[in-house]
Design an enzyme around this catalytic site. Sequence first.
Site, mmCIF file in Angstrom:
data_model
loop_
_atom_site.group_PDB
_atom_site.id
_atom_site.type_symbol
_atom_site.label_atom_id
_atom_site.label_comp_id
_atom_site.label_asym_id
_atom_site.label_seq_id
_atom_site.Cartn_x
_atom_site.Cartn_y
_atom_site.Cartn_z
ATOM 1 N N HIS A 95 37.845 50.124 33.299
ATOM 2 C CA HIS A 95 38.403 48.780 33.470
ATOM 3 C C HIS A 95 38.413 48.413 34.963
ATOM 4 O O HIS A 95 38.643 49.271 35.820
ATOM 5 C CB HIS A 95 39.820 48.715 32.902
ATOM 6 N N GLU A 167 33.582 41.948 31.273
ATOM 7 C CA GLU A 167 34.800 41.355 31.814
ATOM 8 C C GLU A 167 34.542 40.856 33.230
ATOM 9 O O GLU A 167 34.729 41.614 34.201
ATOM 10 C CB GLU A 167 35.926 42.389 31.833
HETATM 11 P P1 PGA Z 1 43.306 39.078 30.235
HETATM 12 O O1 PGA Z 1 42.885 40.616 30.465
HETATM 13 O O2 PGA Z 1 43.038 38.759 28.796
HETATM 14 O O3 PGA Z 1 44.786 39.050 30.555
HETATM 15 O O4 PGA Z 1 42.490 38.268 31.174
HETATM 16 C C1 PGA Z 1 41.724 41.141 29.904
HETATM 17 C C2 PGA Z 1 41.489 42.516 30.447
HETATM 18 O O5 PGA Z 1 41.709 42.731 31.655
HETATM 19 O O6 PGA Z 1 41.098 43.430 29.704
#
Ligand code: PGA
Length: 254
Positions: A95, A167
Amino acid sequence: MKKLIAANWKMNKSISEAISFIEEFKRLVSNEKNVDIVVCSPFTSLQAVANKLKGSGNIKLGAQNMHFEDSGAYTGEISPLMLKDIGCEYVILGHSERREFFDEDDFLINKKVIAALNHSLKPILCIGENLEQRKSGKTNDVLENQLEKCLKGIDKNQILEMCIAYEPIWAISRGDPNHKPATKEDAEEGHKFIRNFLASTFDEKTAKNVRIIYGGSMKPENAKELLQMPNIDGGLVGNASLNAKSFAEIIKSI
Ligand code: PGA
């Protein structure tokens, strides 16, 4: 392909909050059989969530990180064996918050991916560019570089056990409910690039069967349009997954 929607609670919820969430959430999604749902809770509430999920076939347990060794002198770490022991089927790896705040690099993440697969844990591998990289037109280079390094040594059968989470860092809410997600077109472009990478690294058929999920401010208001895009196979949801109703709404929008 069945979509996958995963909750990433990050560093949130006490044990009792996690239990109340699952009690409410189970009722809300009991009829949603056409989607794989994963709840990635902090380590401290995994056991409580596992107990509450018993008998609810459509919701699986996931962790947010792990070490790559089975056991040993690694103070403060949690191993893949421990995650299996507690009932995890999934684990988020790489992540952007782990990369940024804990200096995880692609080399380390690759070791974790391999260790997870060796223990039959399904990795949710996160990749994505930051704003500066995007502005300077480097998005595809960043994605390619992360994929190449994080997937080093992974074969065709193994990639099918994985899920890739695109992401874009600039779209992640960091707890701000009003933060803007990527547009569906921008998200789709990233997903398409990842799909093509998988096709050229493995083959077309394999690439079609790997779920590529989107993360970054997914919420009830935008989930439907994102999830309708051809290469978006689900979502990794942070902030909006902390509330059972809004997380369930995202799932129902498929
Ligand atoms: P968010 O986070 O939906 O709060 O933007 C997603 C993530 O970081 O996995």
